[in-house]
Scaffold this motif. Structure first.
Motif, PDB file in Angstrom:
ATOM      1  N   TYR A 109       2.898 -11.885  27.937  1.00 43.34           N
ATOM      2  CA  TYR A 109       2.852 -12.938  28.947  1.00 43.34           C
ATOM      3  C   TYR A 109       4.220 -13.478  29.332  1.00 43.34           C
ATOM      4  O   TYR A 109       4.323 -14.420  30.119  1.00 43.34           O
ATOM      5  CB  TYR A 109       1.933 -14.081  28.505  1.00 43.34           C
ATOM      6  CG  TYR A 109       2.316 -14.710  27.194  1.00 43.34           C
ATOM      7  CD1 TYR A 109       3.296 -15.685  27.137  1.00 43.34           C
ATOM      8  CD2 TYR A 109       1.691 -14.332  26.021  1.00 43.34           C
ATOM      9  CE1 TYR A 109       3.657 -16.267  25.936  1.00 43.34           C
ATOM     10  CE2 TYR A 109       2.045 -14.901  24.812  1.00 43.34           C
ATOM     11  CZ  TYR A 109       3.015 -15.870  24.781  1.00 43.34           C
ATOM     12  OH  TYR A 109       3.374 -16.429  23.586  1.00 43.34           O
ATOM     13  N   TRP A 133       6.419 -12.539  31.335  1.00 44.87           N
ATOM     14  CA  TRP A 133       6.748 -12.484  32.772  1.00 44.87           C
ATOM     15  C   TRP A 133       5.627 -13.006  33.648  1.00 44.87           C
ATOM     16  O   TRP A 133       5.607 -12.777  34.843  1.00 44.87           O
ATOM     17  CB  TRP A 133       7.113 -11.048  33.146  1.00 44.87           C
ATOM     18  CG  TRP A 133       8.315 -10.622  32.376  1.00 44.87           C
ATOM     19  CD1 TRP A 133       9.620 -10.878  32.702  1.00 44.87           C
ATOM     20  CD2 TRP A 133       8.360  -9.936  31.140  1.00 44.87           C
ATOM     21  NE1 TRP A 133      10.464 -10.380  31.722  1.00 44.87           N
ATOM     22  CE2 TRP A 133       9.723  -9.789  30.760  1.00 44.87           C
ATOM     23  CE3 TRP A 133       7.384  -9.401  30.293  1.00 44.87           C
ATOM     24  CZ2 TRP A 133      10.114  -9.153  29.593  1.00 44.87           C
ATOM     25  CZ3 TRP A 133       7.778  -8.763  29.126  1.00 44.87           C
ATOM     26  CH2 TRP A 133       9.134  -8.650  28.795  1.00 44.87           C
ATOM     27  N   ASP A 134       4.690 -13.756  33.065  1.00 44.98           N
ATOM     28  CA  ASP A 134       3.599 -14.369  33.821  1.00 44.98           C
ATOM     29  C   ASP A 134       4.117 -15.701  34.393  1.00 44.98           C
ATOM     30  O   ASP A 134       4.138 -16.724  33.711  1.00 44.98           O
ATOM     31  CB  ASP A 134       2.398 -14.604  32.902  1.00 44.98           C
ATOM     32  CG  ASP A 134       1.184 -15.165  33.621  1.00 44.98           C
ATOM     33  OD1 ASP A 134       1.343 -15.849  34.657  1.00 44.98           O
ATOM     34  OD2 ASP A 134       0.072 -14.921  33.131  1.00 44.98           O
ATOM     35  N   ASP A 180       2.997 -17.823  36.649  1.00 48.65           N
ATOM     36  CA  ASP A 180       2.049 -18.946  36.698  1.00 48.65           C
ATOM     37  C   ASP A 180       1.917 -19.618  35.332  1.00 48.65           C
ATOM     38  O   ASP A 180       1.901 -20.843  35.233  1.00 48.65           O
ATOM     39  CB  ASP A 180       0.671 -18.474  37.176  1.00 48.65           C
ATOM     40  CG  ASP A 180       0.670 -18.063  38.635  1.00 48.65           C
ATOM     41  OD1 ASP A 180       1.524 -18.572  39.403  1.00 48.65           O
ATOM     42  OD2 ASP A 180      -0.182 -17.241  39.016  1.00 48.65           O
TER      43      ASP A 180
END
Length: 98
Positions: free
Chosen positions: A78, A80-81, A83
């Motif tokens: 996660y 590079w997530d 949001d």
């Protein structure tokens, strides 16, 4: 719940593992400052997880990805997530601002 003797013991029989948020060092060790020895996930260590297991973490290095591919463990990265990072920003800021 019980205190595991080491990382391999902690992963033994696990369906899901949640690895530390800061991720993996250049040498492949997990972020675990209170552990006296470095925890470097090896194929043998991960092999104790149940078939079809999942690991949730910030990001995986090439060695961890290779081990998981061979063992059929699904990685959920996660880091590079965008949001999720935005959602984590406010609690982090509040924690820093007191």
């Amino acid at each position: 719940m019980r205190l595991a003797q080491d990382a391999a013991d902690a992963l033994s029989g696990a369906d899901i593992a949640l690895f530390p948020i800061p991720g993996i060092t250049k040498e492949g060790a997990l972020f675990a400052p209170s552990c006296p020895q470095k925890i470097i996930p090896t194929r043998e260590m991960l092999a104790g997880m149940k078939p079809g297991a999942h690991i949730i973490l910030g990001w995986a290095d090439a060695n961890l990805k290779a081990h998981c591919e061979v063992l059929g463990i699904t990685l959920h990265e996660y880091e590079w997530d965008v949001d999720l990072m935005l959602l984590r920003g406010l609690p982090s800021w509040k924690g820093c601002s007191g």
